[in-house]
Write an enzyme that holds these catalytic residues in place. Sequence first.
Site, PDB file in Angstrom:
ATOM      1  N   ASP A   2      28.055  71.169  67.830  1.00 47.20           N
ATOM      2  CA  ASP A   2      29.622  71.189  68.261  1.00 47.20           C
ATOM      3  C   ASP A   2      30.142  72.540  67.935  1.00 47.20           C
ATOM      4  O   ASP A   2      29.968  73.057  66.970  1.00 47.20           O
ATOM      5  CB  ASP A   2      30.135  70.057  67.398  1.00 47.20           C
ATOM      6  CG  ASP A   2      31.572  70.098  67.778  1.00 47.20           C
ATOM      7  OD1 ASP A   2      32.227  69.337  68.846  1.00 47.20           O
ATOM      8  OD2 ASP A   2      32.568  70.627  67.125  1.00 47.20           O
ATOM      9  N   CYS A  25      45.748  36.809  43.375  1.00 46.73           N
ATOM     10  CA  CYS A  25      45.532  38.179  43.896  1.00 46.73           C
ATOM     11  C   CYS A  25      44.937  38.076  45.273  1.00 46.73           C
ATOM     12  O   CYS A  25      44.550  39.043  46.073  1.00 46.73           O
ATOM     13  CB  CYS A  25      44.407  38.606  43.110  1.00 46.73           C
ATOM     14  SG  CYS A  25      42.668  37.781  43.073  1.00 46.73           S
ATOM     15  N   CYS A  76      42.502  41.848  40.192  1.00 46.21           N
ATOM     16  CA  CYS A  76      43.594  40.778  39.675  1.00 46.21           C
ATOM     17  C   CYS A  76      44.234  40.866  38.660  1.00 46.21           C
ATOM     18  O   CYS A  76      43.887  41.302  37.554  1.00 46.21           O
ATOM     19  CB  CYS A  76      42.737  39.398  39.855  1.00 46.21           C
ATOM     20  SG  CYS A  76      43.942  38.115  39.617  1.00 46.21           S
ATOM     21  N   ARG A  96      36.797  28.591  44.210  1.00 47.45           N
ATOM     22  CA  ARG A  96      38.018  28.763  44.953  1.00 47.45           C
ATOM     23  C   ARG A  96      38.723  30.153  44.926  1.00 47.45           C
ATOM     24  O   ARG A  96      38.808  30.574  43.975  1.00 47.45           O
ATOM     25  CB  ARG A  96      38.978  27.511  44.496  1.00 47.45           C
ATOM     26  CG  ARG A  96      38.368  26.204  44.633  1.00 47.45           C
ATOM     27  CD  ARG A  96      39.644  25.162  44.485  1.00 47.45           C
ATOM     28  NE  ARG A  96      40.388  25.601  43.570  1.00 47.45           N
ATOM     29  CZ  ARG A  96      40.404  25.127  42.335  1.00 47.45           C
ATOM     30  NH1 ARG A  96      39.223  24.383  41.998  1.00 47.45           N
ATOM     31  NH2 ARG A  96      41.170  25.437  41.194  1.00 47.45           N
ATOM     32  N   CYS A 132      38.130  36.067  42.183  1.00 44.81           N
ATOM     33  CA  CYS A 132      39.134  36.911  42.384  1.00 44.81           C
ATOM     34  C   CYS A 132      38.532  38.119  42.948  1.00 44.81           C
ATOM     35  O   CYS A 132      37.523  38.531  42.807  1.00 44.81           O
ATOM     36  CB  CYS A 132      39.862  37.108  40.896  1.00 44.81           C
ATOM     37  SG  CYS A 132      40.506  35.705  40.044  1.00 44.81           S
ATOM     38  N   CYS A 141      41.529  32.833  44.347  1.00 43.12           N
ATOM     39  CA  CYS A 141      42.690  32.932  43.424  1.00 43.12           C
ATOM     40  C   CYS A 141      43.770  32.984  44.411  1.00 43.12           C
ATOM     41  O   CYS A 141      44.273  33.687  45.237  1.00 43.12           O
ATOM     42  CB  CYS A 141      42.387  34.106  42.577  1.00 43.12           C
ATOM     43  SG  CYS A 141      43.931  34.497  41.786  1.00 43.12           S
ATOM     44  N   THR A 194      37.756  28.277  34.849  1.00 44.02           N
ATOM     45  CA  THR A 194      38.749  27.950  35.802  1.00 44.02           C
ATOM     46  C   THR A 194      38.217  27.370  37.219  1.00 44.02           C
ATOM     47  O   THR A 194      38.928  26.892  37.954  1.00 44.02           O
ATOM     48  CB  THR A 194      39.617  29.141  36.132  1.00 44.02           C
ATOM     49  OG1 THR A 194      38.894  30.187  36.595  1.00 44.02           O
ATOM     50  CG2 THR A 194      40.012  29.438  34.734  1.00 44.02           C
TER      51      THR A 194
END
Length: 483
Positions: free
Chosen positions: A442, A70, A40, A65, A36, A67, A32
Amino acid sequence: MGGVMDDDQRYRAVHSRDARFDGVFYTAVRTTGIYCRPSCPAVTPKRANTRFYPTAAAAQEAGFRACKRCRPDLTPGSPEWNLRADVVGRAMRLIQDGAVDRGGVGALASAVGYSERQLNRLLTAEVGAGPLALARTERVQTARVLVETTDMPMADVAFASGFASVRQFNETMRAVFDRSPTEMRAMRRTPVGEPGTVTLRLPYREPIDLARMLRFLGDRAVPGVEEYRDGVYRRTLSLPHGPATVELSEGAGSGHVLCRLRLSESRDLADAVRRCRRLLDLDADPRAVTEVLGGDPLLGPMVAEHPGMRSPGHVDPAELAVRAVLGQQVSVRAARTLAGRLVERFGEPLSTGPDGGLTHVFPSPDVLADADPTDLSIPVARGRALVGLAGAIASGRVDLGPGCDRDEAERSMMELRGIGPWTAGYVRMRGLGDPDVFLHGDLGVQQALGAGGGRDTLAWSPWRSYVTHLLWASLVRTREELA
């Protein structure tokens, strides 16, 4: 996240849609061309078609690229960069702080003591992308926030985000998100706030004890610079291009902090967001902390009582360092009073006028370095320590920047008169975001440890800063029960 993962383990996390790994790695689908976050909700891709990347920049460099479903750019950052003290960790913190945009790759490489070629090779090998690609991803994330949460003209968004031209801005946004900035604005879901205000959601990994953390900050709020009321923490920020104010509170629903920023200059947005994330330790991995501390006989009950305990940082290490000196051998309330007097006398009034109880930005090291140490309403020895530390920070002799060597920063602080292990350790823990600082000296820590005060703390590494906060929280709970 509890050790180095292999690809089979990553795929199992994707298959179970485990949100705890969002931001730790990114998953890309070869068929695709999309990358993601692990959680997702889309159908899990076949293992053979899946690739894994340590950063969004690496996925983008490989041609994938983001998604649209998501939105992997809107994830918490990786906890690895706060944990690592090596060159790659320091470089990543500097890139996230905008070092490449300010001075270029050459300045970044010089800051970590490497040549440009060596640094590019190291980053590419470790995180899958070089400094320019990593910086581009930071710019893209800033641009998306401005596109979706403001009505700023697109040309102003481009330059405020650090792009060199509107054309570069448009091409990059389309390449990463497969949409033009205009299309992204038309589809936005976030209502636009009043002019000059940016409202956004800061994601984190659950669980988080946010109410306790905001209360911790509120208990230490310096008059004029900070205020805390009804679960809302507000403060002023001194940013590169002007002062700002921020309001932080629990967001509706889960998984994010509501953040409202009022900026003098929109180009300071990314810097302001980074400071807020460091302040609230929002890139932490509570699962990894629990794995190490939850089984300890002493700490286990505390971890169970305070799930999602964070180690609050600070928006300005130099401010924290000054406040740490003011807090030496006095109560938290007294330290607030002393800091308030310092702000009233040396702080810079907000140029836009008071905003509720917020009236000033905290005085800079340059200003405090010129103060008279005998005229600060504190013991003269402590006044000299404060002025000396401010001068060392202003001159660069003490480096508290995001890419500093933490060991060297602690050593250089302790070389100054009046700066001991507690002060240097406190600055390292909160100002420099080191997750593995245990404040042995401390008083509160010693009280909480009781008879176990002499035990070896190495088993709690690398999360000893969280132990310190757990011990402090246990003391507060004991006092509340006795009240």
